[in-house]
Design a protein around this motif. Structure first.
Motif, mmCIF file in Angstrom:
data_model
loop_
_atom_site.group_PDB
_atom_site.id
_atom_site.type_symbol
_atom_site.label_atom_id
_atom_site.label_comp_id
_atom_site.label_asym_id
_atom_site.label_seq_id
_atom_site.Cartn_x
_atom_site.Cartn_y
_atom_site.Cartn_z
ATOM 1 N N GLU A 244 -41.434 -23.678 29.970
ATOM 2 C CA GLU A 244 -40.149 -23.345 29.478
ATOM 3 C C GLU A 244 -39.541 -23.831 28.176
ATOM 4 N N ALA A 245 -39.643 -25.267 28.067
ATOM 5 C CA ALA A 245 -39.295 -25.750 26.894
ATOM 6 C C ALA A 245 -40.048 -25.318 25.652
ATOM 7 N N TYR A 246 -41.346 -25.379 25.855
ATOM 8 C CA TYR A 246 -42.066 -25.036 24.647
ATOM 9 C C TYR A 246 -41.831 -23.638 24.384
ATOM 10 N N ASP A 247 -41.662 -22.837 25.455
ATOM 11 C CA ASP A 247 -41.414 -21.321 24.685
ATOM 12 C C ASP A 247 -39.861 -20.996 24.212
ATOM 13 N N THR A 248 -39.063 -21.906 24.755
ATOM 14 C CA THR A 248 -37.727 -21.781 24.138
ATOM 15 C C THR A 248 -37.761 -22.378 22.689
ATOM 16 N N ALA A 249 -38.535 -23.575 22.363
ATOM 17 C CA ALA A 249 -38.508 -24.197 21.147
ATOM 18 C C ALA A 249 -39.124 -22.984 20.202
ATOM 19 N N VAL A 250 -40.021 -22.381 20.539
ATOM 20 C CA VAL A 250 -40.754 -21.182 19.809
ATOM 21 C C VAL A 250 -39.707 -20.184 19.398
ATOM 22 N N SER A 251 -39.116 -19.699 20.314
ATOM 23 C CA SER A 251 -38.074 -19.020 20.508
ATOM 24 C C SER A 251 -36.909 -18.910 19.382
ATOM 25 N N GLU A 252 -36.531 -20.443 19.474
ATOM 26 C CA GLU A 252 -35.396 -20.707 18.505
ATOM 27 C C GLU A 252 -35.951 -20.944 17.120
ATOM 28 N N LEU A 253 -37.295 -21.299 17.205
ATOM 29 C CA LEU A 253 -37.833 -21.267 15.669
ATOM 30 C C LEU A 253 -37.796 -19.743 15.160
ATOM 31 N N GLU A 254 -38.350 -18.871 16.084
ATOM 32 C CA GLU A 254 -38.209 -17.414 15.711
ATOM 33 C C GLU A 254 -36.735 -17.280 15.147
ATOM 34 N N LYS A 255 -35.775 -17.315 16.037
ATOM 35 C CA LYS A 255 -34.237 -16.929 15.644
ATOM 36 C C LYS A 255 -33.859 -17.553 14.563
ATOM 37 N N PHE A 256 -34.549 -18.733 13.993
ATOM 38 C CA PHE A 256 -33.953 -19.138 12.567
ATOM 39 C C PHE A 256 -34.791 -18.510 11.436
ATOM 40 N N ARG A 257 -35.774 -18.073 11.940
ATOM 41 C CA ARG A 257 -36.663 -17.064 10.856
ATOM 42 C C ARG A 257 -35.966 -15.928 10.784
ATOM 43 N N ALA A 258 -35.710 -15.271 11.864
ATOM 44 C CA ALA A 258 -34.859 -13.947 11.618
ATOM 45 C C ALA A 258 -33.684 -14.158 10.948
ATOM 46 N N GLN A 259 -32.889 -15.003 11.292
ATOM 47 C CA GLN A 259 -31.771 -15.379 10.666
ATOM 48 C C GLN A 259 -31.808 -15.632 9.284
ATOM 49 N N HIS A 260 -32.815 -16.379 8.889
ATOM 50 C CA HIS A 260 -32.956 -16.443 7.503
ATOM 51 C C HIS A 260 -33.474 -15.217 6.699
#
Length: 309
Positions: A244-260
C-alpha cells in the motif's frame, strides 16, 4: 554543465533567507538576482526553491529505503516510503500556490523568455555560436527547466519508474548533463543500489493478486501523516502495508506530474502556437508520457499475476 542557463544557477544557487534563524520556506526566502524583476518572476523562482526544501526529507529517505530493501526490512521500508509520500504531498501543496503571485500571461510573455535556451528557438533556429568553441559550429542547447532538478529523477530511481525508450528517455538523460556533477553522481549512486520495487514484489508477492482483484480497496485511504502508528507497523509486518505504501508513493508522484502538466498547460501551452517548454522541449507530450509511465508502475492495478509465481 553546458554554457547556458540551467536550473541550478537559476534556482538552487540563487536564493537567501531573510531571517537566518527561521526555516527555509515561503515568506522567509528571496531571490538574489532576477532578470527583469517583479513579483511574478520572484514568486516563480521561490516556489521552486520552497519545493526543493520541502522535498529534502523525501530525497534523504531514499538511501535508507534502499538499504532496508537490501535487508528485506518491510517495516523500515514502509516508514521510509511514508516519508516520501509526505514529501510529495508537500511538493503538490507548494506547486498549487504558483498562481497566488505569478500570473500565467505575465509568466509566458516575460518571465520564461530568459530561460528558453537555444533549442527549438524561433529567434535562433540554427542555434548559438560560441566563438572559439566547437569549431564555431552553432549549438542548440536546452535552457533552464525543472526537469534539471534532481528530485523527481531520484524518486523515479527509488520507486523503479522506467520511462519508455526513445526521445522521452533521451530527453531525461540529456537533462542530467545540466545538473551539477555532485547531483549526477548522487543519481548514479542511487541507480547502483538494490531495487526497492523488486524488494516490494518479493516481500508482498502473496498479497499482490488479492489486492489486484479487490476493486473496492483504496490505496490512498490510509493516513500516512503519522508513520509511527501501530496500525502501520502491523500492516508492514504482514506485507500489505508495504504494498500500500509503495503504490501510494507511486500515485503521489503521478499526481505531482499531472499537476505539473496542468501548470504547463495554463502557463505555456494555452498562449503558444507551438508547444515548446521553457527549456526548449516539446513538453506537453513529454509530460503526459512521464505521468502515464509513472501510473503504470503501481503494483496492484489491473489483473496481474505475481511476477514471482
Amino acid at each position: 554543465m553546458p554554457p547556458v542557463l540551467v536550473y541550478a544557477t537559476y534556482n538552487l544557487m540563487n536564493w537567501k533567507r531573510l531571517d537566518p534563524t527561521k526555516p527555509l520556506e515561503l515568506g522567509n526566502i528571496a531571490c538574489q538576482h532576477n532578470f527583469l524583476g517583479g513579483m511574478d518572476e520572484e514568486w516563480f523562482r521561490l516556489i521552486h526553491v520552497a519545493i526543493e526544501a520541502a522535498a529534502a526529507p523525501a530525497v534523504a529517505a531514499i538511501q535508507p529505503l534502499q538499504q532496508a530493501a537490501q535487508h528485506a526490512d518491510a517495516r523500515s521500508m514502509e516508514q521510509h516510503l511514508c516519508t516520501i509520500i509526505q514529501g510529495l504531498g508537500a511538493m503538490q501543496q507548494l506547486l498549487s500556490r504558483m498562481g497566488e503571485r505569478c500570473d500565467p500571461y505575465i509568466y509566458y510573455k516575460r518571465v520564461r523568455v530568459p530561460m528558453s535556451g537555444w533549442k527549438n528557438s524561433a529567434s535562433l533556429p540554427n542555434g548559438l555560436i560560441y566563438e572559439g568553441l566547437w569549431d564555431n559550429r552553432p549549438q542548440q542547447l536546452y535552457g533552464e527547466t525543472g526537469a534539471q532538478s534532481t528530485i523527481v529523477p531520484a524518486l523515479d530511481i527509488a520507486l523503479g519508474i522506467q520511462h519508455e525508450k526513445g526521445w522521452l528517455q533521451q530527453y531525461l538523460t540529456n537533462m542530467r548533463l545540466h545538473m551539477p556533477p555532485s547531483h549526477r553522481a548522487f543519481l548514479a549512486q542511487l541507480e547502483a543500489a538494490p531495487s526497492v520495487r523488486g524488494a516490494v514484489q518479493r516481500l508482498t508477492c502473496h498479497n499482490i493478486d488479492q489486492a489486484s482483484t479487490n476493486s473496492s480497496h483504496s490505496f490512498g485511504g490510509s493516513d500516512y501523516s503519522n508513520s509511527g502508528s501501530s496500525g502501520s507497523n502491523s500492516r508492514a509486518l504482514s506485507g500489505a502495508g508495504l504494498l500500500e505504501a509503495y503504490d501510494t508513493a507511486v500515485s503521489e508522484l503521478e499526481k505531482f506530474r499531472a499537476q505539473h502538466r496542468a501548470f504547463a498547460n495554463s502557463y505555456i501551452a494555452q498562449w503558444s502556437k507551438k508547444e515548446v517548454g521553457t527549456g526548449g522541449s516539446d513538453f506537453m507530450p513529454a509530460l503526459a508520457g512521464f505521468r502515464d509511465a509513472t501510473a503504470a508502475h503501481k503494483l496492484s492495478q489491473g489483473p496481474r499475476a505475481c511476477p514471482l509465481h
